[in-house]
Design a protein around this motif. Structure first.
Motif, mmCIF file in Angstrom:
data_model
loop_
_atom_site.group_PDB
_atom_site.id
_atom_site.type_symbol
_atom_site.label_atom_id
_atom_site.label_comp_id
_atom_site.label_asym_id
_atom_site.label_seq_id
_atom_site.Cartn_x
_atom_site.Cartn_y
_atom_site.Cartn_z
ATOM 1 N N THR A 178 0.820 -1.203 -0.054
ATOM 2 C CA THR A 178 0.140 -0.164 0.111
ATOM 3 C C THR A 178 0.980 1.315 0.014
ATOM 4 N N GLN A 179 2.063 0.875 0.292
ATOM 5 C CA GLN A 179 3.094 2.252 0.210
ATOM 6 C C GLN A 179 4.581 1.702 0.030
ATOM 7 N N THR A 180 5.529 2.595 -0.124
ATOM 8 C CA THR A 180 6.913 2.189 -0.304
ATOM 9 C C THR A 180 7.554 2.095 1.153
ATOM 10 N N SER A 181 6.850 2.504 2.238
ATOM 11 C CA SER A 181 7.624 2.356 3.404
ATOM 12 C C SER A 181 8.151 0.996 3.760
ATOM 13 N N PRO A 182 7.599 -0.009 3.420
ATOM 14 C CA PRO A 182 8.150 -1.229 3.929
ATOM 15 C C PRO A 182 9.874 -1.213 3.397
ATOM 16 N N MET A 183 10.053 -0.439 2.330
ATOM 17 C CA MET A 183 11.469 -0.628 1.902
ATOM 18 C C MET A 183 12.491 0.151 3.000
ATOM 19 N N GLN A 184 11.828 0.986 3.889
ATOM 20 C CA GLN A 184 12.708 1.615 4.949
ATOM 21 C C GLN A 184 13.346 0.421 5.645
ATOM 22 N N VAL A 185 12.485 -0.539 6.132
ATOM 23 C CA VAL A 185 13.108 -1.647 6.901
ATOM 24 C C VAL A 185 14.098 -2.742 5.797
ATOM 25 N N PHE A 204 -0.471 -0.075 -4.311
ATOM 26 C CA PHE A 204 -1.830 -0.400 -4.598
ATOM 27 C C PHE A 204 -2.735 -0.159 -3.351
ATOM 28 N N ARG A 205 -3.923 0.220 -3.635
ATOM 29 C CA ARG A 205 -5.023 0.348 -2.229
ATOM 30 C C ARG A 205 -6.393 -0.153 -2.946
ATOM 31 N N ASN A 206 -7.018 -0.497 -2.190
ATOM 32 C CA ASN A 206 -8.547 -1.136 -2.398
ATOM 33 C C ASN A 206 -9.209 0.340 -2.216
ATOM 34 N N TYR A 218 1.705 5.809 -7.905
ATOM 35 C CA TYR A 218 3.365 5.466 -7.444
ATOM 36 C C TYR A 218 3.745 6.300 -6.259
ATOM 37 N N GLN A 219 4.620 5.885 -5.654
ATOM 38 C CA GLN A 219 5.270 6.941 -4.655
ATOM 39 C C GLN A 219 6.712 6.745 -4.783
ATOM 40 N N LEU A 220 7.353 7.720 -4.215
ATOM 41 C CA LEU A 220 8.992 7.690 -3.796
ATOM 42 C C LEU A 220 9.256 8.196 -2.599
ATOM 43 N N PHE A 258 0.086 12.593 11.670
ATOM 44 C CA PHE A 258 0.529 11.153 12.358
ATOM 45 C C PHE A 258 0.732 10.006 11.090
ATOM 46 N N TYR A 259 2.092 9.601 11.308
ATOM 47 C CA TYR A 259 2.226 8.323 10.574
ATOM 48 C C TYR A 259 2.967 7.237 11.514
ATOM 49 N N PRO A 260 2.449 6.244 11.769
ATOM 50 C CA PRO A 260 3.053 5.363 12.580
ATOM 51 C C PRO A 260 4.403 5.038 12.659
ATOM 52 N N PHE A 292 3.999 15.347 0.049
ATOM 53 C CA PHE A 292 4.871 14.403 0.802
ATOM 54 C C PHE A 292 4.199 14.399 2.047
ATOM 55 N N GLY A 293 4.495 13.024 2.497
ATOM 56 C CA GLY A 293 4.713 12.935 4.053
ATOM 57 C C GLY A 293 6.091 12.505 4.591
ATOM 58 N N ALA A 294 6.348 12.956 5.772
ATOM 59 C CA ALA A 294 7.853 12.727 6.226
ATOM 60 C C ALA A 294 8.151 12.697 7.680
ATOM 61 N N GLY A 295 9.015 12.302 8.205
ATOM 62 C CA GLY A 295 9.279 12.595 9.745
ATOM 63 C C GLY A 295 10.539 11.524 10.199
ATOM 64 N N MET A 296 10.874 11.945 11.409
ATOM 65 C CA MET A 296 11.848 10.991 11.973
ATOM 66 C C MET A 296 11.705 9.654 12.178
ATOM 67 N N PHE A 315 15.561 10.302 9.032
ATOM 68 C CA PHE A 315 14.447 10.818 8.490
ATOM 69 C C PHE A 315 14.056 9.914 7.246
ATOM 70 N N ALA A 316 12.694 9.805 7.250
ATOM 71 C CA ALA A 316 11.874 9.043 6.034
ATOM 72 C C ALA A 316 11.150 10.119 5.332
ATOM 73 N N PHE A 317 11.021 10.014 3.933
ATOM 74 C CA PHE A 317 9.824 10.835 3.456
ATOM 75 C C PHE A 317 9.240 9.778 2.192
ATOM 76 N N GLY A 318 7.912 10.448 2.087
ATOM 77 C CA GLY A 318 7.125 9.495 0.754
ATOM 78 C C GLY A 318 6.488 10.537 0.277
ATOM 79 N N PHE A 319 7.174 10.794 -1.082
ATOM 80 C CA PHE A 319 6.199 11.584 -2.173
ATOM 81 C C PHE A 319 5.227 10.881 -2.851
#
Ligand code: PHE
Length: 348
Positions: A178-185, A204-206, A218-220, A258-260, A292-296, A315-319
């Motif tokens: 649903t997001q590219t954030s899993p790639m952070q880990v 992808f999202r429903n 697409y996200q970056l 808020f992003y978890p 974008f969303g971002a944060g530490m 930090f991480a960000f998602g465009f």
């Protein structure tokens, strides 16, 4: 031995006369020099059974004959090649004065790819890696690893397509990410820290699709982890991106969101490139565009990536890459980007 060598040479020369093309030449080469059963090879193998004196004598002779035949082979090959070239030159003829055929409907890159390439260049110039990640992701990486445990309400906002019984680890359901954030880990696990990387990719999202929502987009993602990285580094990088995209006078506004997987987290906006902040149709009269969303990065996420949050931070960000594309080209219906309508794509 001597006789045998002479016999081989005679046979070879005899056979050579019948050779008319490269294929036949190859057959000849095989017959005499093939590693397993070539006649010349066999003779060479027998040398080792001779007495020392005989070996000296015949060894030298055998090597001479071998070299001689090999040279003949090469000469023949050159001769055959020349014949071939001459034959082609005689029969084929290219009219270099002929005008080229008109190119109709030359293809070009998808607008999404154009923006993605541009941003990849920009980030690599700042020393970022460009990584790629799976679109079919485990529930664990997509949610749990980025601090969204199974019962967390944040999952509701990112309903997606769940895949049954995929892969060896069928305890963990699989999802279209649903997001590219899993790639952070994944990035921290694979490359360790310090790290600076971006991950562009399809998500992808429903969704009940409409002009602003699509099941595929697409996200970056970006992640920077090192010692002593703080919020101002984040703002600096994001401002550089905004200025790269929309010009030097662009201002970035960060407001808490808020992003978890980040703490603190922000929602990132830039001054509208069209009205420069005055308010217009593109920014819905707010003067700002959310891009974008971002944060530490949250300590839990660092730990999932195998990183000690007492020593490292970042930090991480998602465009929203799709959103950037829509803004840049003034596309008002997101569904056009995926439906493959050539009349739409031709405009870019
Ligand atoms: N993954 C978030 C989203 O899809 C965006 C984000 C990425 C926010 C990284 C903060 C940090 O909305």
């Amino acid at each position: 031995m001597d006789e045998q060598l002479q016999k081989i040479k005679q046979d070879f020369l005899q056979d050579l006369k019948t050779v008319k093309d490269n294929l036949q030449l190859e057959e000849l080469e095989q017959k005499f020099f093939s590693r397993r059963s070539g006649e010349m090879t066999e003779i060479m193998k027998k040398l080792k059974d001779l007495s020392v004196d005989a070996r000296k004598k015949f060894g030298k002779l055998a090597n001479e004959v071998k070299k001689e035949l090999e040279d003949i082979l090469i000469e023949k090959q050159i001769e055959l090649n020349n014949q071939l070239v001459n034959k082609i030159a005689d029969t084929e003829w290219i009219d270099i004065t002929q005008p080229k055929l008109p190119v109709k409907d030359r293809g070009h890159l998808h607008p999404n790819t154009i923006i993605q390439n541009d941003l990849e260049d920009f980030f690599t110039s700042m020393g970022f890696l460009v990584l790629d990640g799976p679109e079919l992701e485990s529930d664990y990486y997509n949610f749990t690893a980025v601090n969204i445990p199974p019962t967390h309400p944040a999952r509701d906002m990112q309903d997606t397509f769940y895949i049954k019984d995929h892969g060896p680890d069928s305890d963990s359901p699989w999802v279209m990410r649903t997001q590219t954030s899993p790639m952070q880990v994944r990035a921290m696990q694979k490359h360790g820290v310090p790290i600076r990387a971006i991950i562009p990719g399809r998500c992808f999202r429903n969704e009940a699709t409409d002009v602003r929502h699509e099941h595929t987009f697409y996200q970056l993602e970006g992640i920077v982890i090192d010692k002593n990285i703080n919020f101002s580094h984040m703002k600096g990088v994001l401002e550089a991106v905004a200025k790269h995209l929309y010009g030097n006078e662009t201002v970035v506004r960060l407001r808490p969101k808020f992003y978890p997987f980040v703490e603190p987290g922000v929602n990132g906006e830039v001054t509208c490139f069209l009205c420069k902040g005055a308010g217009c149709r593109v920014c819905k009269n707010t003067g700002w565009l959310e891009i974008f969303g971002a944060g530490m990065v949250h300590p839990n996420v660092l730990r999932e990536g195998g990183v000690d949050p007492e020593k490292y931070q970042g930090f991480a960000f998602g465009f929203g890459l799709t959103r950037l594309v829509m803004l840049k080209y003034g596309i008002d219906d997101i569904r056009n980007l995926q439906n493959g309508d050539i009349r739409f794509l031709k405009q870019f």
